[in-house]
Design a protein around this motif. Structure first.
Motif, short mmCIF file in Angstrom:
data_model
loop_
_atom_site.label_atom_id
_atom_site.label_comp_id
_atom_site.label_asym_id
_atom_site.label_seq_id
_atom_site.Cartn_x
_atom_site.Cartn_y
_atom_site.Cartn_z
N GLN A 1 0.84 -1.20 0.00
CA GLN A 1 0.00 0.00 0.00
C GLN A 1 0.87 1.24 0.00
OE1 GLN A 1 -1.85 1.77 3.50
NE2 GLN A 1 -3.86 1.40 2.58
N VAL B 1 0.46 5.43 0.36
CA VAL B 1 -0.40 6.55 0.72
C VAL B 1 0.32 7.83 0.33
CG1 VAL B 1 -1.69 7.69 2.54
CG2 VAL B 1 -1.27 5.23 2.67
N TYR C 1 -4.84 6.62 -1.67
CA TYR C 1 -4.39 5.27 -1.37
C TYR C 1 -4.26 4.46 -2.66
CZ TYR C 1 -5.73 6.56 3.36
OH TYR C 1 -5.84 7.19 4.57
#
Length: 117
Positions: free
Chosen positions: A96, A98, A105
């Protein structure tokens, strides 16, 4: 457009090690956090480890002392060194990213980690 490319998954025996990599590319202005999640069959996706920019790393209790997350900021790449792997670590692992501003995201495509007993 932002892309995440993961690599490093595979099949390993219990007690073994693997190193996952996730390289981010595209329109990246400011990284807030990079991290790894995992999802086993029939279970919810869960945080494994995260490394915020300028902050402290976070780990799931189940991996503390065995997994280490790190970042190469020059390459926009995050790594997950996994040692002393257990069968319960078997899952699809997702990177992931960010980004600021937003935050926004982004997810990688996932890489399978299978630990045999």
């Amino acid at each position: 457009q932002v892309q995440l490319v993961e690599s490093g998954g595979g099949l390993v025996q219990a007690g073994g090690s693997l190193r996952l990599s996730c390289a981010a590319s595209g329109r990246i202005i400011s990284i807030n956090t990079m991290g790894w999640y995992r999802q086993a069959p029939g279970k919810q996706r869960e945080l494994v480890a995260a490394i915020p920019t300028g902050g402290s790393t976070k780990y799931a209790d189940s991996v503390k002392g065995r997994f280490t997350i790190s970042r190469d900021n020059g390459k926009n790449t995050v790594y997950l060194q996994m040692n002393s792997l257990k069968p319960e670590d078997t899952a699809a692992y997702y990177c992931q990213l960010v980004l600021n501003p937003g935050p926004k995201y982004y997810w990688g495509q996932g890489t399978q980690v299978t630990v045999s007993s």
